[in-house]
Design an enzyme around this catalytic site. Sequence first.
Site, mmCIF file in Angstrom:
data_model
loop_
_atom_site.group_PDB
_atom_site.id
_atom_site.type_symbol
_atom_site.label_atom_id
_atom_site.label_comp_id
_atom_site.label_asym_id
_atom_site.label_seq_id
_atom_site.Cartn_x
_atom_site.Cartn_y
_atom_site.Cartn_z
ATOM 1 C CG LEU A 226 -1.931 1.320 1.435
ATOM 2 C CD1 LEU A 226 -2.794 1.178 0.028
ATOM 3 C CD2 LEU A 226 -2.441 1.055 2.802
ATOM 4 C CG ASP A 227 -0.612 4.710 -0.114
ATOM 5 O OD1 ASP A 227 -1.007 4.591 -1.502
ATOM 6 O OD2 ASP A 227 -1.114 4.960 0.805
ATOM 7 C CD GLU A 228 5.244 0.454 2.068
ATOM 8 O OE1 GLU A 228 6.232 -0.392 1.712
ATOM 9 O OE2 GLU A 228 5.074 0.564 3.258
#
Length: 283
Positions: A226-228
């Site tokens: 997530l979001d990486e």
Amino acid sequence: MRRDHILTLSCPDTTGIVYRVTGLLYESGCNILDAQQFGDEESGRFFLRVHFDVPGATEIDVLREGFASLAEMFGMDWQIHDASRKARLMVLVSKQGHCLNDLLFRVHSRQLPVEIACIASNHADFAPLAQSYGVAFHHLPVSAGNRAEQERHIVDLVEREQIDLVVLARYMQILSPELCDALAGRAINIHHSFLPSFKGAKPYHQAHQRGVKIIGATAHYVTRDLDEGPIIEQDIARVDHAMAPKELVRMGSDIESLVLARAVRRHVEHRILLNGHRTVVFR
């Protein structure tokens, strides 16, 4: 009639790559318009983007065949793209419309060479905006009970509309690992750059309470982490104690819109090559 194409490739770095690639293009009657390259000492890989034109439509098929043999020799991951073809986009959005509005205007004013084929949202708020631009809008409500079904609708739209890129323009839903895998390499997300701090609702208000001096935005590819995902584009702005949370929100919205538009442009112009968890972005 000559037609523009773009070659992108990555492979283990060694001598002779540029010589062999440009030689093949020359032998095929191609004219190189622009070329950018990068050798990464850390990963040991070489990256190349070549913008070229070919004498006619049939020659590109012959070139692909010749390049396949060269690619096998060097262990290349490669693609040849028709530079004249507009990418088809699907935009996912929730209740914050600044990025969607910016993309629609850029496409309408021909600042961004793409076609927004459709917009999908878990809310109906932006149906009138989509209608004003003549873009199909799909209201796909989501809850814990129907998440899998809702994501199947998204995948069906991607396949039916022959979507090249899915843009999460402040789409405030966490995609399942299965959907992330289905969209691997062709989905871009935008968010503020405070992560991993200031998660959840009202991040700019949280940042104001902590007295931050810099705000920004990050655009990246969507992955299971997530979001990486691999970062494509970022930007920042300096703020100070005199600014209220609403001013930070306004500035943050501007930065998010700009960063997302840049990331979309880099992708559709085939300027991004993956380098592990990082990206090589040719300007």
